[in-house]
Design a protein around this motif. Structure first.
Motif, PDB file in Angstrom:
ATOM      1  N   VAL A   1     -46.247  60.263  82.985  1.00  0.00           N
ATOM      2  CA  VAL A   1     -46.377  61.631  82.229  1.00  0.00           C
ATOM      3  C   VAL A   1     -47.060  60.955  80.748  1.00  0.00           C
TER       4      VAL A   1
ATOM      5  N   ALA B   1     -39.616  61.168  73.623  1.00  0.00           N
ATOM      6  CA  ALA B   1     -40.073  60.501  74.935  1.00  0.00           C
ATOM      7  C   ALA B   1     -39.484  59.316  75.413  1.00  0.00           C
TER       8      ALA B   1
ATOM      9  N   SER C   1     -37.261  59.410  78.577  1.00  0.00           N
ATOM     10  CA  SER C   1     -37.919  58.163  79.557  1.00  0.00           C
ATOM     11  C   SER C   1     -36.647  57.343  80.379  1.00  0.00           C
TER      12      SER C   1
ATOM     13  N   ILE D   1     -42.947  57.716  80.468  1.00  0.00           N
ATOM     14  CA  ILE D   1     -43.539  58.549  79.751  1.00  0.00           C
ATOM     15  C   ILE D   1     -44.217  57.728  78.540  1.00  0.00           C
TER      16      ILE D   1
ATOM     17  N   LEU E   1     -39.577  67.822  77.190  1.00  0.00           N
ATOM     18  CA  LEU E   1     -39.459  66.918  77.953  1.00  0.00           C
ATOM     19  C   LEU E   1     -38.632  66.827  78.966  1.00  0.00           C
TER      20      LEU E   1
ATOM     21  N   VAL F   1     -39.139  66.956  83.260  1.00  0.00           N
ATOM     22  CA  VAL F   1     -39.108  65.868  84.164  1.00  0.00           C
ATOM     23  C   VAL F   1     -37.853  66.099  85.134  1.00  0.00           C
TER      24      VAL F   1
END
Length: 214
Positions: free
Chosen positions: A3, A21, A25, A32, A207, A211
């Motif tokens: 991403v 992020a 992640s 990410i 985010l 995900v």
């Protein structure tokens, strides 16, 4: 899935988004990366998130005022760069030279393309990845996986026909976890998105919603 969050020139806090992020992640095990303005690369890289440039110029050291030197991008902490985004288009020769510049300093590369035909052309230049992004869908909230899924599958086929080592990403209109799953099911190995995170009131929640279905 990879991403890549492109912050473009939006009036957002790049460090806030980078922190979000990085945490998402780590929490979800999804790769990410964040691509801020060049002037913000160091601040974003200092958060520990994977950091990408929005562009590198097809130049070496020398008289190139206003250019984005690949060496400066890596010195600021970036590990990858986009090339030929629809909002920063280049001629094929300049894309090739930009890839040479990125390779010179070890940057990962994603070249953007408007359609499967362009995907095939730039895949021949051997970037690490090609992102298919129909410009008319950028910023609309309508992903190409819904508007025209054949564009994604045809892009995957076009890249494979030229170089099986070139990954294909999907961009334009990506904003939900459903969009990510659809892109993956169509053969994409990653996505590019911007406004869905950069303009979100709560970037971390955006985010996480993106995900979580993965």
């Amino acid at each position: 899935m990879f991403v890549l969050v492109n912050l473009k020139a939006y009036p957002c806090d790049p460090v806030e988004i980078a922190d979000a992020a990085r945490d998402v992640s780590d929490d979800y095990g999804v790769d990410i990366a964040v691509a801020p303005q060049t002037a913000h690369l160091s601040r974003v890289a200092d958060t520990g998130v994977e950091t990408w440039g929005q562009h590198v110029s097809p130049v070496e050291h020398g008289s190139h005022t206003g250019s984005t030197l690949a060496e400066a991008v890596t010195d600021a902490g970036a590990t990858g760069t986009m090339i030929n985004h629809s909002e920063c288009r280049q001629k094929l020769a300049d894309i090739d030279a930009g890839l040479d510049a990125a390779e010179r300093v070890g940057l990962d590369t994603t070249v953007c393309a408007n359609n499967p035909e362009q995907v095939g052309a730039v895949a021949a230049l051997s970037p690490d990845a090609v992102a298919v992004e129909p410009p008319e869908l950028i910023g609309t909230g309508t992903p190409v996986s819904k508007a025209d899924p054949d564009i994604v599958t045809d892009a995957v086929a076009a890249a494979e026909a030229v170089d099986e080592d070139v990954s294909v990403y999907c961009g334009a209109g990506i904003s939900t976890g459903e969009d990510l799953v659809a892109a993956r099911n169509l053969g994409a190995e990653g996505v590019l998105l911007a406004s869905g995170v950069a303009k979100a009131d709560d970037p971390k929640a955006a985010l996480e919603n993106l995900v979580e279905p993965l």
